[in-house]
Design an enzyme around this catalytic site. Sequence first.
Site, PDB file in Angstrom:
ATOM      1  N   GLU A 714     -24.542  32.186  58.689  1.00  0.00           N
ATOM      2  CA  GLU A 714     -23.993  30.751  58.773  1.00  0.00           C
ATOM      3  C   GLU A 714     -23.601  30.343  60.323  1.00  0.00           C
ATOM      4  O   GLU A 714     -22.524  30.275  60.627  1.00  0.00           O
ATOM      5  CB  GLU A 714     -22.767  30.956  58.180  1.00  0.00           C
ATOM      6  N   GLU A 815     -28.335  32.713  47.844  1.00  0.00           N
ATOM      7  CA  GLU A 815     -27.372  33.000  47.039  1.00  0.00           C
ATOM      8  C   GLU A 815     -26.954  31.920  46.052  1.00  0.00           C
ATOM      9  O   GLU A 815     -26.092  31.489  46.068  1.00  0.00           O
ATOM     10  CB  GLU A 815     -25.869  32.891  48.232  1.00  0.00           C
TER      11      GLU A 815
END
EC number: 3.2.1.8
Length: 941
Positions: A714, A815
């Site tokens: 991220e 994910e």
Amino acid sequence: MKRFTVCCFSNGIHKNRTRNPDKRLRESMEISRKDNEENNNNVASNIGSDHTNVIVNHDFSSGMHSWHPNCCEAFVVTAESNVSHGVLDPSKFGTYVVVTNRKETWQGLEQDITSRVKPCCLYKVSATVSVSGHVQGLVEVMATLKLENEQSPTNYQLIAKTCVFKEKWVRLEGMFSLPSLPERVVFYLEGPSPGIDLLVQSVTIHSESEPALERVTAEDETIVVNPNFEDGLNNWSGRSCKIVLHDSIADGKIVPESGKAFASATERTQYWNGIQQEITGKVQRKRVYEATAVVRIYGNNVTNATVQVTLWVQNPNQRDQYIGIANAQATDKEWIHLKGKFLLNGSASRVVIYIEGPPPGTDILLNSLTVKHAEKVPPSPPPSIENPAFGVNIVTNSHLSDGTTNGWFPLGNCTLSVAEGSPRILPPMARDSLGPHEPLSGRHILVTNRTQTWMGPAQVITDKIKLFLTYQISVWVKVGSGITSPQNVNVALGIDSQWVNGGQAEINDDRWHEIGGSFRIEKQPSKALLYVQGPSSGVDLMVAGLQIFPVDRLARIKHLKRQCDKIRKSDVTLKFSGVDSTKLSGAMVRVRQIRNSFPVGTCISRTNIDNEDFVEFFLKNFNWAVFGNELKWYWTEPEKGKLNYQDADDMLNLCSSNNIETRGHCIFWEVQSNVQQWIQNMNQTDINTAVQNRLTSLLNRYKGKFKHYDVNNEMLHGSFYQDKLGKDIRVEMFKTAHQLDPSATLFVNDYHIEDGCDPKSCPEKYTEHILDLQEKGAPVGGIGIQGHIDSPVGPIVCSALDKLGILGLPIWFTELDVSSVNEHIRADDLEVMMWEAYGHPAVEGIMLWGFWELFMSRDNSHLVNAEGDVNEAGKRFLAVKKDWLSHANGHIDQNGAFPFRGYSGNYVVEVITTSSAKVLKTFVVEKGDSSQVITVDLQGL
């Protein structure tokens, strides 16, 4: 204020996020000192000698019979022996044993209890202990079980722990339950530092319950004893704090919501301090329980704080687990209800439920706590949607043929007018959804006199929205000239008090920009307001061709199936050999694909693999895995230098032994809130050293074992390491990881890439980010799109994939999860996303972010209910995977060949000749769209 009783707890069951033993000792010191003040010079009386006691010779009245010193020495002190140890006079305090000549902390007193304990039975341990010798301050004494099996390593199970002053008797209490009985069970007392004598006066172990598996419990029977404090504080204790019983406090302003009393956890010095009850042996594994608590807070000038119901579980292998059951913001004004579910995957030797959360110094008030077997929720029926009107715009006066008087109004004190000069074609993502469509009018809404960012054109659409339909949003937007910084423009919906993001773009020029987004409403609103907002105050806003229309999921899937046939299948010709061609001509052929090679994986956790039902579904339906937390730095090194790789090792062993490939998630996490505090407290030099140690430790240990690594998670949403160590650190992380494990593909990984709602991580920003890393020498080998998506719309997802696909790197959904209360809608969303991934040539794998209820990061996203029932979403998942298996039937031609078209993967072919002879052979179709000729040897037919 009326006060009834006070209870303290000193067994020291602490959260794994506070693992400093010196800190634990200090936290327990004050509690133990108060206990000792109450018992000063008063010996605890001998514990009863009834026949139900598991311990033989519990009070040493028969000397050392049945007791053994563990690699040390021991002797019994009695009144008749005229010998005392220190100031503990046996004529005053009674018989006790002295364990001396101790050279290790684990040396103490033990007794074999194998023949006197049963599996699944709850036992309570109570011992009166002290210490003598060179003692300074407090020392720890522990009760432990040693569990021995010939074919496996010895396990040690901690039962209880307390802190003891020199020559002061203290009661040590705890409970245990053994899920299964090992070959040998040894109880022993241990703990003081070498050189300190351990004194033991009496020990008892009594059965508290019959074996849990033999007990029949009524469905409405609560697990918690004395849940409403009708019996005072019996069965309750403080978690390293005091608990007090009240009928009212604050001059009568706070009274119970129900019943006659409530408890307060007071003198709290840590956020995890609270009120607790041990429920060991009362909860069964693989069964769902629901906990309900009535709580509020009081004191320390705190008016609201998070309160949480937590379960502490200790497994037989001494692995601690903390399960957050429920949490909410509690206030000092009223009682609130906390409700949540939990499930134990594996066997538990101890289970404690407790309330925690507010800042230290703030009291937790508990009126009641119940734990019951959760009722099964019936599956939701498929929603009935009449006349969905796919592709029909629900926005009134979108073409502005009636000016702004019809449907539109200004939100706030801004001014709306109509202007010319906007695009006359639909934005690309809308064109992909709608196909041929009438052109736009070229007119747009001009918004001026904006004094707040939220001001813009608005329209009420309450009566136009249908529940459970997924709506696509498409619009052209532009901002006024003279801007000096990027401007965020957002299509938003106010659904009663909820704000819904319908799409967002960052604008830093004077061009028209497309906003594409989506939303779905699953509960009937009293008001639904559509509006466009975002630029800074004083900046003009232009809006053109706003479209909101329901999307046709089935039409999209038909398109994607045709796409998959083109890009995922190959022309295959089976060439049969080893048999006379005259025997083969006209023979029947049945081709069945048994495994698709496209990676479909899932997130798993260490506790999951203790559940054999979970493991069975996992191994049967997935060929890749990623670990939810167990490889993250905060898990493998929660304290500096204290490494924990056991969980990851266990999970990796399961995967490798079953030919499951694994992704390494993640080496670093750039978002500061996910960085351990001990790292955040370091200076630049020490952080850099820690980073290098992390890379070396992790990648050397698992070299060649993880096919992928998410190097720095991220990076579009966090910058901790970059801020601390400079911009080059991200590139160095990639370079070092590649040097240590050249076999692993190194990924970037981020969220909101595919849904159009986050300008930070739009495909353009992600592309720029990846190119910047590559230009500086980072060996970026793959693109991770997390895929936590609420209402997927195919053209929006596909547009993001197209933009990223130009980089030529493999794209993975890393994910993936979808969420809906209705299982059928959840199934629809998952089906769309799976086909979107499979139907795009740049996508090379899908990882679900879990599939089992109560073990997902988002509610209402599971495929399998907690007790193992496959729900509608799970059935759809299995159906899609079945659709990804190719089959063909026919006859061998005169050239001894059989052509068909199929997906890559493993196949079995059955050949049946005219004489009814049969043969089965296996073969593999390789990945790729080029034609393949595969020879099948039928010799022996």
